[in-house]
Scaffold this active site. Structure first.
Site, PDB file in Angstrom:
ATOM      1  N   TRP A  28     -15.954  13.616 -11.337  1.00  0.00           N
ATOM      2  CA  TRP A  28     -15.003  13.219 -10.287  1.00  0.00           C
ATOM      3  C   TRP A  28     -14.307  14.422  -9.669  1.00  0.00           C
ATOM      4  CZ3 TRP A  28      -9.963  14.568 -11.455  1.00  0.00           C
ATOM      5  CH2 TRP A  28      -9.640  14.740 -12.801  1.00  0.00           C
ATOM      6  N   GLU A  45       0.841  -1.210   0.000  1.00  0.00           N
ATOM      7  CA  GLU A  45       0.000   0.000   0.000  1.00  0.00           C
ATOM      8  C   GLU A  45       0.869   1.251   0.000  1.00  0.00           C
ATOM      9  OE1 GLU A  45      -3.204  -0.075  -0.623  1.00  0.00           O
ATOM     10  OE2 GLU A  45      -3.054  -2.254  -0.618  1.00  0.00           O
ATOM     11  N   ASN A  57     -10.660   3.263   3.387  1.00  0.00           N
ATOM     12  CA  ASN A  57     -10.373   3.164   1.942  1.00  0.00           C
ATOM     13  C   ASN A  57     -11.491   2.482   1.145  1.00  0.00           C
ATOM     14  OD1 ASN A  57      -8.632   3.265  -0.459  1.00  0.00           O
ATOM     15  ND2 ASN A  57      -8.629   1.040  -0.215  1.00  0.00           N
ATOM     16  N   TRP A 102     -20.993  14.477 -18.157  1.00  0.00           N
ATOM     17  CA  TRP A 102     -21.237  14.632 -16.716  1.00  0.00           C
ATOM     18  C   TRP A 102     -22.510  15.432 -16.486  1.00  0.00           C
ATOM     19  CZ3 TRP A 102     -18.389  11.372 -14.236  1.00  0.00           C
ATOM     20  CH2 TRP A 102     -17.089  11.081 -14.662  1.00  0.00           C
ATOM     21  N   TRP A 125      -9.315   9.715  -7.401  1.00  0.00           N
ATOM     22  CA  TRP A 125     -10.573  10.110  -8.054  1.00  0.00           C
ATOM     23  C   TRP A 125     -10.542   9.781  -9.541  1.00  0.00           C
ATOM     24  CZ3 TRP A 125     -15.269  10.722  -6.344  1.00  0.00           C
ATOM     25  CH2 TRP A 125     -15.450  10.946  -4.982  1.00  0.00           C
ATOM     26  N   TRP A 158       1.553   1.903  -3.422  1.00  0.00           N
ATOM     27  CA  TRP A 158       0.550   2.702  -4.147  1.00  0.00           C
ATOM     28  C   TRP A 158       0.824   4.196  -3.967  1.00  0.00           C
ATOM     29  CZ3 TRP A 158      -2.882   1.820  -7.867  1.00  0.00           C
ATOM     30  CH2 TRP A 158      -3.270   0.495  -8.105  1.00  0.00           C
TER      31      TRP A 158
HETATM   32  P1  FAD Z   1      -3.283   1.899   5.240  1.00  0.00           P
HETATM   33  O1  FAD Z   1      -4.122   0.840   4.642  1.00  0.00           O
HETATM   34  O2  FAD Z   1      -2.805   1.692   6.615  1.00  0.00           O
HETATM   35  O3  FAD Z   1      -2.065   2.123   4.240  1.00  0.00           O
HETATM   36  C1  FAD Z   1      -0.817   2.706   4.652  1.00  0.00           C
HETATM   37  C2  FAD Z   1      -0.489   3.900   3.776  1.00  0.00           C
HETATM   38  O4  FAD Z   1      -0.383   3.493   2.421  1.00  0.00           O
HETATM   39  C3  FAD Z   1      -1.556   4.972   3.781  1.00  0.00           C
HETATM   40  O5  FAD Z   1      -1.433   5.833   4.897  1.00  0.00           O
HETATM   41  C4  FAD Z   1      -1.303   5.664   2.451  1.00  0.00           C
HETATM   42  O6  FAD Z   1      -0.233   6.589   2.528  1.00  0.00           O
HETATM   43  C5  FAD Z   1      -0.883   4.514   1.562  1.00  0.00           C
HETATM   44  N1  FAD Z   1      -2.065   4.016   0.844  1.00  0.00           N
HETATM   45  C6  FAD Z   1      -2.973   3.106   1.250  1.00  0.00           C
HETATM   46  N2  FAD Z   1      -3.899   2.891   0.291  1.00  0.00           N
HETATM   47  C7  FAD Z   1      -3.568   3.709  -0.734  1.00  0.00           C
HETATM   48  C8  FAD Z   1      -4.125   3.964  -2.015  1.00  0.00           C
HETATM   49  N3  FAD Z   1      -5.210   3.325  -2.458  1.00  0.00           N
HETATM   50  N4  FAD Z   1      -3.529   4.869  -2.806  1.00  0.00           N
HETATM   51  C9  FAD Z   1      -2.413   5.515  -2.411  1.00  0.00           C
HETATM   52  N5  FAD Z   1      -1.827   5.324  -1.213  1.00  0.00           N
HETATM   53  C10 FAD Z   1      -2.400   4.427  -0.383  1.00  0.00           C
HETATM   54  N6  FAD Z   1      -5.061   8.669   0.482  1.00  0.00           N
HETATM   55  C11 FAD Z   1      -4.437   9.733   0.989  1.00  0.00           C
HETATM   56  O7  FAD Z   1      -3.432   9.588   1.687  1.00  0.00           O
HETATM   57  N7  FAD Z   1      -4.889  10.989   0.724  1.00  0.00           N
HETATM   58  C12 FAD Z   1      -5.991  11.221  -0.032  1.00  0.00           C
HETATM   59  O8  FAD Z   1      -6.346  12.370  -0.251  1.00  0.00           O
HETATM   60  C13 FAD Z   1      -6.690  10.094  -0.542  1.00  0.00           C
HETATM   61  N8  FAD Z   1      -7.822  10.259  -1.272  1.00  0.00           N
HETATM   62  C14 FAD Z   1      -8.487   9.148  -1.734  1.00  0.00           C
HETATM   63  C15 FAD Z   1      -9.650   9.329  -2.485  1.00  0.00           C
HETATM   64  C16 FAD Z   1     -10.346   8.219  -2.971  1.00  0.00           C
HETATM   65  C17 FAD Z   1     -11.588   8.433  -3.814  1.00  0.00           C
HETATM   66  C18 FAD Z   1      -9.873   6.932  -2.692  1.00  0.00           C
HETATM   67  C19 FAD Z   1     -10.605   5.731  -3.211  1.00  0.00           C
HETATM   68  C20 FAD Z   1      -8.725   6.729  -1.973  1.00  0.00           C
HETATM   69  C21 FAD Z   1      -8.009   7.835  -1.482  1.00  0.00           C
HETATM   70  N9  FAD Z   1      -6.818   7.685  -0.740  1.00  0.00           N
HETATM   71  C22 FAD Z   1      -6.174   8.799  -0.259  1.00  0.00           C
HETATM   72  C23 FAD Z   1      -6.186   6.361  -0.598  1.00  0.00           C
HETATM   73  C24 FAD Z   1      -6.562   5.570   0.666  1.00  0.00           C
HETATM   74  O9  FAD Z   1      -7.948   5.561   0.824  1.00  0.00           O
HETATM   75  C25 FAD Z   1      -5.927   6.143   1.928  1.00  0.00           C
HETATM   76  O10 FAD Z   1      -4.541   6.319   1.744  1.00  0.00           O
HETATM   77  C26 FAD Z   1      -6.113   5.187   3.111  1.00  0.00           C
HETATM   78  O11 FAD Z   1      -7.475   4.939   3.321  1.00  0.00           O
HETATM   79  C27 FAD Z   1      -5.522   5.816   4.352  1.00  0.00           C
HETATM   80  O12 FAD Z   1      -5.777   5.026   5.476  1.00  0.00           O
HETATM   81  P2  FAD Z   1      -4.597   4.291   6.216  1.00  0.00           P
HETATM   82  O13 FAD Z   1      -3.500   5.236   6.494  1.00  0.00           O
HETATM   83  O14 FAD Z   1      -5.201   3.584   7.363  1.00  0.00           O
HETATM   84  O15 FAD Z   1      -4.109   3.262   5.117  1.00  0.00           O
END
Ligand code: FAD
Length: 492
Positions: free
Chosen positions: A373, A289, A355, A320, A396, A292
């Site tokens: 979006w 993650e 997420n 849209w 998005w 990502w």
């Molecule tokens: P964990 O699951 O603990 O993951 C650890 C770290 O990995 C996160 O803190 C983050 O830095 C990174 N990560 C995890 N999932 C993703 C992902 N899908 N894409 C990129 N990095 C990821 N994340 C943001 O940090 N900022 C945002 O503005 C943001 N906007 C989002 C908008 C949408 C529509 C969606 C679907 C996802 C978005 N995310 C965003 C990605 C993801 O949802 C969050 O990073 C995650 O939910 C953060 O929770 P966590 O720290 O507990 O994640």
């Protein structure tokens, strides 16, 4: 005014003392040159343009925490160990250099276009003046320009990108906080204070829910990481999609402001895997993650404008819908789809959303409701504490089907099936949508299918105590598929 030479440490999205290569370099430079370090934070338009209500709240707290940490490190009694400035960063740094014996400036690199353009410009101006000027790698594990396909281009798909990263030298060990830093103690013209940044919630303090959930600052980030590693990483791979269980790290806002580095997280997760045989799978799922996050920054660095321009050009022709009423209902968590409303209310109340739920609420907006979006992005930018210049627009575009490695537009999430799968007992919905608290499990994700008797027993009157769905799921799905076909035709 002092004659000792000054090294400016320019903090941006790296609001931490540990594992901060620019700070280490500034401290070393000062030691070797009998100089002092001047730590600064500049609220310039590049930074303020990227802030919404929730990130402003976070930044104010994070700067206060950093100020205290710097004062301790530099053995300073000042309330202003971190010097704050507001305005154009280039003008301010030049003025500081004009009026003080500044000989060096250090910062950690950022990857969005406004920041890279600003930094390149500032570096060349300062170097022309004969100053030492260094930028460091701190906020990503892999520089976007170091990860290349076999033919030397940038990546558009996550899996080969992450495989290529893993073939590069592994991320270095995190650095410790410098032992001590000799701080510049004099006055600096133009310095301001945190209230002048105007970051606090207004006109009323709406941030109680954010305060209850998060502790901005480096110590808060470390506590969050160690709690996660000790208690939750063990279940991460299996349970990370479940909003009804708090399993994920919730490190995203700390990473957004650089209160913790990806190196610290990467190594903590790897040490956990080494110390816990049989737990390699959950650790590597978590690390992927972080991968990502690396990928979204890679895309951000190479894209023209991720916030406004769809990476897949044909989406410029997507029909849209301008539907302000539905957009408002979505923002407020009144769509009539329980899992969507739970997510939007969690977001409003805490500045965070799980997420899986982000994906579900995003899909409803851009597919069933046909709302752009960019409207979803703007709302998330304003309300998320982790709203990030790379992750937010990337995600998005991913949801909208128009981004890199995106979910195809014609794959449309069904919020009922998603709710039943990932919140099977409806606990998450009950927590955030209390008016559905007494609905039986079978109908918690689809109250419109319950009989009048069941609704009455649960105290629910659809259209009154809880909204009817904004659109039928089947109807919305078909409309979205037609719109997709129309776009393809229009794009030729
Ligand atoms: P964990 O699951 O603990 O993951 C650890 C770290 O990995 C996160 O803190 C983050 O830095 C990174 N990560 C995890 N999932 C993703 C992902 N899908 N894409 C990129 N990095 C990821 N994340 C943001 O940090 N900022 C945002 O503005 C943001 N906007 C989002 C908008 C949408 C529509 C969606 C679907 C996802 C978005 N995310 C965003 C990605 C993801 O949802 C969050 O990073 C995650 O939910 C953060 O929770 P966590 O720290 O507990 O994640």
């Amino acid at each position: 005014m002092t004659d000792r030479p000054i090294a400016v440490m320019w903090f941006r999205n790296d609001l931490r003392l540990s594992d901060n290569p620019a700070l280490i370099a500034a401290a070393k430079w000062a030691r070797e040159n009998n100089g002092t370090v001047l730590p600064v934070f500049i609220l310039d338009p590049v930074i303020s343009d990227q802030l919404g209500g929730a990130t402003k709240w976070w930044l104010e707290k994070s700067l206060s925490a950093l100020n205290k940490d710097i004062a301790k490190l530099g053995d300073s009694k000042s309330d202003h160990a971190l010097r704050l400035f507001k305005g154009n960063a280039k003008t301010i740094l030049e003025r500081i250099a004009d009026e003080n014996p500044v000989q060096a400036v250090f910062w950690n690199r950022l990857y969005d276009k406004p920041s890279t353009e600003r930094d390149t410009d500032i570096k060349s101006i300062l170097q022309d003046r004969g100053l030492t000027c260094e930028s460091h790698k701190a906020n990503l594990l892999f520089e976007p320009w170091d990860v290349k396909t076999g033919s030397g281009t940038d990546f558009k798909v996550y899996s080969p990108f992450w495989r290529a990263c893993q073939k590069l030298p592994p991320p270095r060990e995190p650095h410790a906080v410098p032992d001590s830093v000799s701080l510049f103690k004099g006055e600096v013209y133009g310095q301001t204070n945190i209230t002048d940044f105007d970051l606090a919630p207004k006109p009323v303090d709406w941030a109680g829910g954010l305060d209850d959930r998060f502790t901005p600052g480096e110590q808060g980030a470390k506590d969050q990481l160690f709690d996660f590693i000790d208690d939750r990483l063990t279940d991460y791979a299996e349970m990370r999609d479940r909003p009804d269980h708090r399993v994920t790290s919730e490190l995203s806002p700390h990473l957004r402001f650089g209160e913790i580095s990806p190196y610290q997280i990467w190594h903590a997760a790897n040490h956990y895997a080494d110390a816990n045989p049989g737990k390699g799978k959950t650790a590597s799922k978590f690390i992927s993650e972080l991968g990502w996050r690396e990928f979204t920054h890679h895309i951000l660095y190479h894209a023209t404008d991720l916030r406004t321009v769809p990476l897949q050009g044909q989406f410029k022709h997507f029909p849209w819908s301008e539907d302000a009423k539905s957009l408002r209902a979505w923002q407020k968590g009144h769509t009539g789809f329980p899992i969507v409303d739970a997510g939007m209310r969690e977001l409003w109340h805490t500045g965070y959303m799980h997420n899986r739920v982000r994906m579900i609420v995003g899909s409803i907006l851009v597919k069933h409701l046909l709302i752009h979006w960019r409207d979803g992005l703007a709302w998330f930018d304003d309300t998320l504490v982790d709203a990030c210049p790379a992750n937010n627009p990337f995600s998005w575009q991913w949801i909208g089907g128009c981004g890199a490695d995106a979910t195809p537009y014609f794959r449309i999430f069904n919020p009922v099936l998603q709710g039943e799968k990932f919140d099977p007992k409806g606990d998450y919905v009950r927590q955030w949508v209390p008016e559905l608290r007494d609905m039986p499990e079978q109908y918690i994700h689809k109250p419109w299918e319950a009989s009048p008797l069941i609704l009455k027993a649960a105290g629910v009157t659809l259209g009154k105590t809880y909204p009817e769905p904004l659109i039928g799921l089947k109807e919305g799905r078909e409309r979205a598929l037609h719109a997709y076909q129309d776009m393809k035709q229009a794009a030729g």
